[in-house]
Scaffold this active site. Structure first.
Site, PDB file in Angstrom:
ATOM      1  N   HIS A   1       0.920   5.526  -1.387  1.00 21.14           N
ATOM      2  CA  HIS A   1       0.512   6.722  -2.129  1.00 21.14           C
ATOM      3  C   HIS A   1       1.807   7.503  -2.304  1.00 21.14           C
ATOM      4  O   HIS A   1       2.249   8.195  -1.375  1.00 21.14           O
ATOM      5  CB  HIS A   1      -0.491   7.565  -1.351  1.00 21.14           C
TER       6      HIS A   1
ATOM      7  N   HIS B   1       0.838  -1.209   0.000  1.00 18.83           N
ATOM      8  CA  HIS B   1       0.000   0.000   0.000  1.00 18.83           C
ATOM      9  C   HIS B   1       0.867   1.252   0.000  1.00 18.83           C
ATOM     10  O   HIS B   1       1.546   1.554   0.973  1.00 18.83           O
ATOM     11  CB  HIS B   1      -0.927   0.001   1.221  1.00 18.83           C
TER      12      HIS B   1
ATOM     13  N   GLU C   1     -10.325   2.795   8.731  1.00 18.12           N
ATOM     14  CA  GLU C   1      -9.079   3.361   9.240  1.00 18.12           C
ATOM     15  C   GLU C   1      -9.350   4.190  10.493  1.00 18.12           C
ATOM     16  O   GLU C   1      -8.526   4.234  11.399  1.00 18.12           O
ATOM     17  CB  GLU C   1      -8.418   4.232   8.162  1.00 18.12           C
TER      18      GLU C   1
ATOM     19  N   ASP D   1       2.211   3.136   2.956  1.00 15.71           N
ATOM     20  CA  ASP D   1       1.113   4.098   2.845  1.00 15.71           C
ATOM     21  C   ASP D   1       1.591   5.526   2.611  1.00 15.71           C
ATOM     22  O   ASP D   1       1.881   5.908   1.492  1.00 15.71           O
ATOM     23  CB  ASP D   1       0.246   3.983   4.112  1.00 15.71           C
TER      24      ASP D   1
ATOM     25  N   ARG E   1     -16.557   6.055   1.955  1.00 11.53           N
ATOM     26  CA  ARG E   1     -16.812   7.501   1.884  1.00 11.53           C
ATOM     27  C   ARG E   1     -16.826   7.965   0.424  1.00 11.53           C
ATOM     28  O   ARG E   1     -17.543   8.884   0.061  1.00 11.53           O
ATOM     29  CB  ARG E   1     -15.672   8.195   2.632  1.00 11.53           C
TER      30      ARG E   1
ATOM     31  N   HIS F   1      -5.640  -1.209   6.112  1.00  8.92           N
ATOM     32  CA  HIS F   1      -5.750  -0.718   7.494  1.00  8.92           C
ATOM     33  C   HIS F   1      -6.521  -1.726   8.361  1.00  8.92           C
ATOM     34  O   HIS F   1      -5.957  -2.271   9.289  1.00  8.92           O
ATOM     35  CB  HIS F   1      -6.374   0.685   7.615  1.00  8.92           C
TER      36      HIS F   1
ATOM     37  N   TYR G   1      -5.123   7.406  -7.045  1.00  7.61           N
ATOM     38  CA  TYR G   1      -6.407   8.083  -7.267  1.00  7.61           C
ATOM     39  C   TYR G   1      -6.267   9.499  -7.821  1.00  7.61           C
ATOM     40  O   TYR G   1      -7.254  10.179  -8.057  1.00  7.61           O
ATOM     41  CB  TYR G   1      -7.254   8.090  -5.990  1.00  7.61           C
TER      42      TYR G   1
ATOM     43  N   HIS H   1      -9.535   0.950   1.256  1.00  6.78           N
ATOM     44  CA  HIS H   1      -9.311   1.419   2.627  1.00  6.78           C
ATOM     45  C   HIS H   1     -10.528   0.993   3.455  1.00  6.78           C
ATOM     46  O   HIS H   1     -11.666   1.274   3.059  1.00  6.78           O
ATOM     47  CB  HIS H   1      -9.255   2.948   2.675  1.00  6.78           C
TER      48      HIS H   1
ATOM     49  N   HIS I   1     -11.839   3.547  -3.129  1.00  7.20           N
ATOM     50  CA  HIS I   1     -11.032   4.343  -2.195  1.00  7.20           C
ATOM     51  C   HIS I   1     -11.464   4.065  -0.766  1.00  7.20           C
ATOM     52  O   HIS I   1     -10.643   3.781   0.104  1.00  7.20           O
ATOM     53  CB  HIS I   1     -11.133   5.843  -2.509  1.00  7.20           C
TER      54      HIS I   1
ATOM     55  N   ARG J   1      -3.780  16.755   6.444  1.00 12.38           N
ATOM     56  CA  ARG J   1      -4.631  16.699   5.259  1.00 12.38           C
ATOM     57  C   ARG J   1      -4.514  17.972   4.419  1.00 12.38           C
ATOM     58  O   ARG J   1      -4.533  17.915   3.193  1.00 12.38           O
ATOM     59  CB  ARG J   1      -6.097  16.452   5.636  1.00 12.38           C
TER      60      ARG J   1
HETATM   61 ZN   LIG Z   1      -3.923   4.732   1.958  1.00 11.92          ZN
END
Ligand SMILES: [Zn+2]
Length: 421
Positions: A53, A51, A219, A302, A196, A253, A113, A216, A193, A74
């Site tokens: 990103h 995993h 998490e 991750d 959500r 996760h 993504y 995911h 993803h 974020r």
């Molecule tokens: Zn992730």
């Protein structure tokens, strides 16, 4: 090519003086002896980073201002996501993947993504970003499984994507599936993803995808609460009801699971990302309970808060100790199996030092300040990436004498990241 390992970690455990014949990227014979090029230390199978990103690497050491919260993280993540284009993402990802090889990783599963241009317009090649990642991996000397991720909404109750999230969306699942058909050149996976980001009615093309399927899952507690409020079930139950949870499925996760969730995951995979999960304050997932019902554990870095696969592997055991106040949950063989689970990324012929397997070999010295005096069986509990002297991927030496064979990794990382801020 004939090599001999001082120690090699074979499928049935550690052995001394192991000869390996390598031909055309594969191990063609194994035996006992000291002939051929000598590799001192412990030689392990290459690791599988299930995993990643890649762009989150730009956040390392940047999101802790004023202590740092999930929200400072974020905000920075969205800032980076807003800036990248195919050229800058290629340069950043190539440097990050090169750092991965220095950590002993020979396959990366990129959970991708960031599909479209700022504002959501498609590039001339609608897969320009994904193709940039595939090229970056090739040019860094690592194998990639591009896990193309469906992302349509910003909340569990279906609100449209907000701000930079419009870059992530294809509009609907059929448009996503059509775009993904244009990808190739390596193993392609599919992902939801999260609950959500994908309404249940749009999950079918991912559930029916022929290849590794990831999502995911749970998490954060808030994701469970939102899913209960909207759908009256947990994220795992929702994904199971939609046919997404199956043998080749990886729950990434899997932190906040009910007993029923654990049973539903069954013999699927669960990918733990311990150093990211502790960096983000996610919690500690039920790794031991999942293992006990037959779930196959994998590991990922991750957000790349660290890129140290020894730490990810031993953290599986260490976090379980903190949660249970007991020692001794996983054997070194189990930890190594989780660290080398290439099959979860669609590469069933990698991750073991045996005849017929891809020649992915990670050699760890036993004379560094960290590893001097240890028992070789304890290498996962002692070593760090600087102790890796050589990494071979498909029979090709990518790390030699502790350095990437053809890329200046710190220089490339620094240049690619500083250009974004
Ligand atoms: Zn992730």
């Amino acid at each position: 090519m004939l090599i001999s390992c001082e120690y090699a970690w074979l499928p049935d455990g550690l052995a001394a003086d192991v000869e390996l014949e390598i031909d055309d990227g594969r191990i063609t014979a194994t035996g006992h002896g000291r002939r051929g090029t000598r590799l001192d230390g412990v030689t392990l199978p290459g690791f599988a980073n299930a995993h990643s990103h890649a762009f989150h690497r730009a956040l390392r050491g940047r999101t802790q201002k004023d202590k740092g919260s999930f929200w400072t993280w974020r905000d920075q993540m969205y800032h980076v996501a807003g800036w990248l284009d195919p050229d800058s993402y290629y340069r950043l990802a190539r440097a990050v993947y090169a750092e991965m090889v220095l950590s002993g990783i020979t396959t990366v599963g990129e959970f991708h993504y960031l599909h479209h241009a700022p504002g959501g317009a498609h590039y001339d090649d609608p897969n320009a970003m994904g193709n940039a990642l595939i090229r970056a991996a090739k040019d860094a000397g690592i194998r990639i499984t591009l896990i193309d991720t469906l992302y349509l909404t910003s909340t569990v109750d279906g609100a449209p994507p907000q701000g930079v999230q419009v870059r992530f969306s294809d509009g609907d699942a059929d448009a996503w599936a059509q775009r993904v058909e244009g990808l190739g050149g390596t193993v392609i996976g599919a992902a939801i993803h999260s609950v959500r980001a994908v309404p249940p009615a749009q999950m079918r093309p991912v559930a029916e995808f022929d290849g590794p399927i990831h999502a995911h899952v749970s998490e954060q507690q808030a994701e469970n609460e939102a899913c209960q409020a909207v759908h009256g079930c947990t994220p795992t139950e929702l994904l199971h009801d939609q046919g997404v949870v199956q043998a080749g499925f990886t729950a990434v996760h899997a932190t906040h699971l009910s007993t029923n969730d654990i049973l539903r995951l069954g013999t699927s995979y669960a990918c733990f990302c311990p150093t990211t999960e502790r960096d983000l304050g996610d919690g500690i997932g039920p790794a031991g309970r999942l293992r006990d019902v037959g779930t196959r554990l994998t590991l990922g870095t991750d957000s790349h808060a660290m890129l140290d696969f020894f730490e990810e592997a031993r953290a599986l055991e260490m976090h379980e100790r903190l949660a249970s106040q007991e020692r001794g949950h996983f054997t070194p063989d189990e930890l190594l199996r989780a660290a080398a689970a290439h099959d979860s990324l669609g590469w069933t012929d990698a991750g073991r030092i045996e005849v017929g397997a891809r020649a992915d070999l990670v050699t760890v010295r036993l004379d560094s300040p960290r590893t001097a005096g240890i028992e070789p069986q304890g290498v996962l509990f002692a070593a760090a990436p600087p102790d890796i002297t050589q990494v071979m991927v498909d029979g090709r030496v990518i790390v030699r004498d502790g350095e990437h064979a053809f890329l200046d990794v710190p220089g490339e990382l620094s240049e690619a990241i500083c250009a974004l801020f």
